[in-house]
Design a protein around this motif. Structure first.
Motif, PDB file in Angstrom:
ATOM      1  N   TRP A 105      27.150  96.201  57.489  1.00 16.42           N
ATOM      2  CA  TRP A 105      27.927  97.260  58.776  1.00 16.42           C
ATOM      3  C   TRP A 105      29.116  97.577  57.566  1.00 16.42           C
ATOM      4  CZ3 TRP A 105      26.622 100.684  62.464  1.00 16.42           C
ATOM      5  CH2 TRP A 105      27.628 101.123  63.298  1.00 16.42           C
ATOM      6  N   HIS A 106      30.010  96.495  57.333  1.00 16.02           N
ATOM      7  CA  HIS A 106      31.552  96.536  56.451  1.00 16.02           C
ATOM      8  C   HIS A 106      31.544  97.444  55.344  1.00 16.02           C
ATOM      9  CE1 HIS A 106      33.741  96.344  60.785  1.00 16.02           C
ATOM     10  NE2 HIS A 106      33.320  95.263  61.133  1.00 16.02           N
ATOM     11  N   ALA A 107      30.496  96.981  54.685  1.00 13.90           N
ATOM     12  CA  ALA A 107      30.424  97.041  53.198  1.00 13.90           C
ATOM     13  C   ALA A 107      29.265  98.641  52.798  1.00 13.90           C
ATOM     14  CB  ALA A 107      29.299  96.044  52.514  1.00 13.90           C
ATOM     15  N   LEU A 108      29.249  99.141  54.388  1.00 14.90           N
ATOM     16  CA  LEU A 108      28.549 100.472  54.597  1.00 14.90           C
ATOM     17  C   LEU A 108      30.284 101.155  54.310  1.00 14.90           C
ATOM     18  CD1 LEU A 108      24.809  99.893  55.365  1.00 14.90           C
ATOM     19  CD2 LEU A 108      25.729 100.196  53.020  1.00 14.90           C
ATOM     20  N   VAL A 109      30.093 101.104  55.283  1.00 14.45           N
ATOM     21  CA  VAL A 109      31.721 101.889  55.706  1.00 14.45           C
ATOM     22  C   VAL A 109      32.222 101.610  55.284  1.00 14.45           C
ATOM     23  CG1 VAL A 109      33.200 102.103  57.748  1.00 14.45           C
ATOM     24  CG2 VAL A 109      31.212 100.908  58.591  1.00 14.45           C
ATOM     25  N   MET A 110      32.764 100.976  54.327  1.00 15.12           N
ATOM     26  CA  MET A 110      34.036 100.765  52.657  1.00 15.12           C
ATOM     27  C   MET A 110      33.178 101.916  52.434  1.00 15.12           C
ATOM     28  SD  MET A 110      35.411  97.201  53.293  1.00 15.12           S
ATOM     29  CE  MET A 110      36.575  97.347  51.739  1.00 15.12           C
ATOM     30  N   LEU A 111      31.805 101.842  51.135  1.00 19.69           N
ATOM     31  CA  LEU A 111      31.355 102.640  50.358  1.00 19.69           C
ATOM     32  C   LEU A 111      31.816 103.668  50.875  1.00 19.69           C
ATOM     33  CD1 LEU A 111      29.828 102.480  48.122  1.00 19.69           C
ATOM     34  CD2 LEU A 111      27.283 102.542  49.321  1.00 19.69           C
ATOM     35  N   GLY A 112      30.890 104.145  52.692  1.00 21.84           N
ATOM     36  CA  GLY A 112      31.312 106.091  52.651  1.00 21.84           C
ATOM     37  C   GLY A 112      32.428 106.039  52.360  1.00 21.84           C
ATOM     38  N   ARG A 113      33.288 105.339  52.611  1.00 22.17           N
ATOM     39  CA  ARG A 113      34.627 105.848  52.850  1.00 22.17           C
ATOM     40  C   ARG A 113      35.173 106.366  51.449  1.00 22.17           C
ATOM     41  NH1 ARG A 113      37.848 101.901  57.238  1.00 22.17           N
ATOM     42  NH2 ARG A 113      37.753 103.640  59.645  1.00 22.17           N
ATOM     43  N   ARG A 114      34.703 105.260  50.769  1.00 21.02           N
ATOM     44  CA  ARG A 114      34.883 105.333  49.550  1.00 21.02           C
ATOM     45  C   ARG A 114      34.215 106.882  48.376  1.00 21.02           C
ATOM     46  NH1 ARG A 114      34.356  99.806  48.741  1.00 21.02           N
ATOM     47  NH2 ARG A 114      32.866 100.698  47.406  1.00 21.02           N
ATOM     48  N   GLN A 115      33.197 106.388  48.569  1.00 20.58           N
ATOM     49  CA  GLN A 115      31.914 107.254  48.129  1.00 20.58           C
ATOM     50  C   GLN A 115      31.309 108.526  49.067  1.00 20.58           C
ATOM     51  OE1 GLN A 115      30.576 106.039  44.468  1.00 20.58           O
ATOM     52  NE2 GLN A 115      31.515 103.858  45.097  1.00 20.58           N
ATOM     53  N   PRO A 116      32.246 109.454  49.577  1.00 16.96           N
ATOM     54  CA  PRO A 116      31.334 110.241  51.173  1.00 16.96           C
ATOM     55  C   PRO A 116      29.908 110.747  50.320  1.00 16.96           C
ATOM     56  CG  PRO A 116      33.385 111.079  50.514  1.00 16.96           C
ATOM     57  CD  PRO A 116      33.407 109.309  49.833  1.00 16.96           C
ATOM     58  N   ALA A 117      30.435 111.171  48.676  1.00 18.66           N
ATOM     59  CA  ALA A 117      29.258 111.988  48.802  1.00 18.66           C
ATOM     60  C   ALA A 117      27.812 111.389  48.726  1.00 18.66           C
ATOM     61  CB  ALA A 117      29.347 112.479  47.146  1.00 18.66           C
ATOM     62  N   LEU A 118      27.927 110.130  48.499  1.00 17.53           N
ATOM     63  CA  LEU A 118      26.482 109.552  47.827  1.00 17.53           C
ATOM     64  C   LEU A 118      25.983 109.170  49.574  1.00 17.53           C
ATOM     65  CD1 LEU A 118      27.564 105.729  46.912  1.00 17.53           C
ATOM     66  CD2 LEU A 118      25.975 107.488  45.956  1.00 17.53           C
ATOM     67  N   PHE A 119      26.700 108.810  50.905  1.00 21.92           N
ATOM     68  CA  PHE A 119      26.041 109.577  51.822  1.00 21.92           C
ATOM     69  C   PHE A 119      25.452 110.571  52.417  1.00 21.92           C
ATOM     70  CE2 PHE A 119      27.741 105.395  51.980  1.00 21.92           C
ATOM     71  CZ  PHE A 119      27.249 104.775  53.172  1.00 21.92           C
ATOM     72  N   ARG A 120      26.504 111.710  52.025  1.00 20.11           N
ATOM     73  CA  ARG A 120      26.359 112.466  52.510  1.00 20.11           C
ATOM     74  C   ARG A 120      24.544 113.825  51.669  1.00 20.11           C
ATOM     75  NH1 ARG A 120      31.490 113.975  52.133  1.00 20.11           N
ATOM     76  NH2 ARG A 120      31.638 115.308  50.203  1.00 20.11           N
ATOM     77  N   PHE A 121      24.557 112.767  50.459  1.00 24.68           N
ATOM     78  CA  PHE A 121      23.205 113.728  49.076  1.00 24.68           C
ATOM     79  C   PHE A 121      22.462 113.151  50.919  1.00 24.68           C
ATOM     80  CE2 PHE A 121      19.964 112.394  46.493  1.00 24.68           C
ATOM     81  CZ  PHE A 121      20.447 113.662  46.146  1.00 24.68           C
ATOM     82  N   HIS A 122      22.465 111.674  50.688  1.00 15.48           N
ATOM     83  CA  HIS A 122      21.519 110.418  51.406  1.00 15.48           C
ATOM     84  C   HIS A 122      20.935 110.931  52.684  1.00 15.48           C
ATOM     85  CE1 HIS A 122      19.340 107.114  52.517  1.00 15.48           C
ATOM     86  NE2 HIS A 122      19.588 106.782  51.247  1.00 15.48           N
ATOM     87  N   ASP A 123      21.798 111.286  52.847  1.00 14.46           N
ATOM     88  CA  ASP A 123      21.274 111.708  54.395  1.00 14.46           C
ATOM     89  C   ASP A 123      20.426 113.598  54.579  1.00 14.46           C
ATOM     90  OD1 ASP A 123      21.273 111.643  58.124  1.00 14.46           O
ATOM     91  OD2 ASP A 123      23.098 113.053  57.499  1.00 14.46           O
TER      92      ASP A 123
END
Length: 212
Positions: A105-123
């Motif tokens: 959970w916390h690793a993914l939160v940290m990744l999303g904060r560092r690279q928000p485009a990853l999660f926006r594209f994925h979603d």
């Protein structure tokens, strides 16, 4: 035959990721992606058949990055983060699973904060017509160790007997909403709120046991 350059191919994936995350699928054209990658549209077609082929390749790359971070955290040794999920009423197996999922959970939160485009594209991709069954299967194969941990948790009476897809949704999909909403909140969503959200996600999937 013209030589295919891996650096150019990677540049196209990165350009697609950021253009779609910023502007969406409809606005993002082949010409726009090529321009962002610093090359001509004709060069793009040396690597991908068409826009759909490029979008799928980008999704596969984004999924690989996200799942790789999740699996690294899941398989890591417990650290100070684990102290947040310690509960004397839990069995060792339940504590081990919960603490591992807390790391993810916390690793993914940290990744999303560092690279928000990853999660926006994925979603965006997950909720688009581009999402095909073959891509879902490929992601399931990548995430097999984590999915097996869910299944094992069900077999041992730690997790609820619900569809594995629901476990995945309740445990991880809320991260997407929290990350996207964090920029709209005043004040911003705090680390404590993310901790509370993890506890809520765990409560949604874990089988309750009577207190000893």
């Amino acid at each position: 035959m013209r030589h295919r350059d891996e650096h150019k191919q990677q540049a196209l994936l990165e350009a697609t990721l950021h253009e779609v995350a910023e502007h969406g699928f409809a606005v993002t054209s082949v010409a726009r992606i090529a321009r962002a990658a610093g090359m001509s549209p004709g060069t793009l077609y040396l690597y991908y058949r068409d826009k759909d082929d490029l979008l799928e390749a980008t999704f596969s790359e984004v999924s690989r990055r996200i799942i790789e971070v999740a699996l690294d955290a899941f398989e890591a040794e417990p650290d100070a983060q684990v102290s947040r999920v310690t509960s004397p009423a839990m069995s060792p197996a339940a504590w081990q699973l919960k603490s591992a999922l807390c790391r993810v959970w916390h690793a993914l939160v940290m990744l999303g904060r560092r690279q928000p485009a990853l999660f926006r594209f994925h979603d965006q991709f997950l909720h688009s017509s581009h999402m095909r069954d073959a891509l879902k299967v490929a992601n399931q194969e990548r995430a097999a160790p984590l999915l097996e941990a869910f299944a094992q948790g069900q077999r041992t009476g730690i997790l609820k007997q619900i569809d594995i897809a629901l476990i995945e949704v309740f445990m991880f999909r809320s991260i997407y909403s929290l990350l996207q909403g964090s920029g709209c909140q005043v004040p911003a969503i705090s680390d404590a709120c993310f901790d509370q959200a993890f506890e809520m996600a765990w409560d949604a999937i874990a089988l309750r046991h009577p207190a000893p």
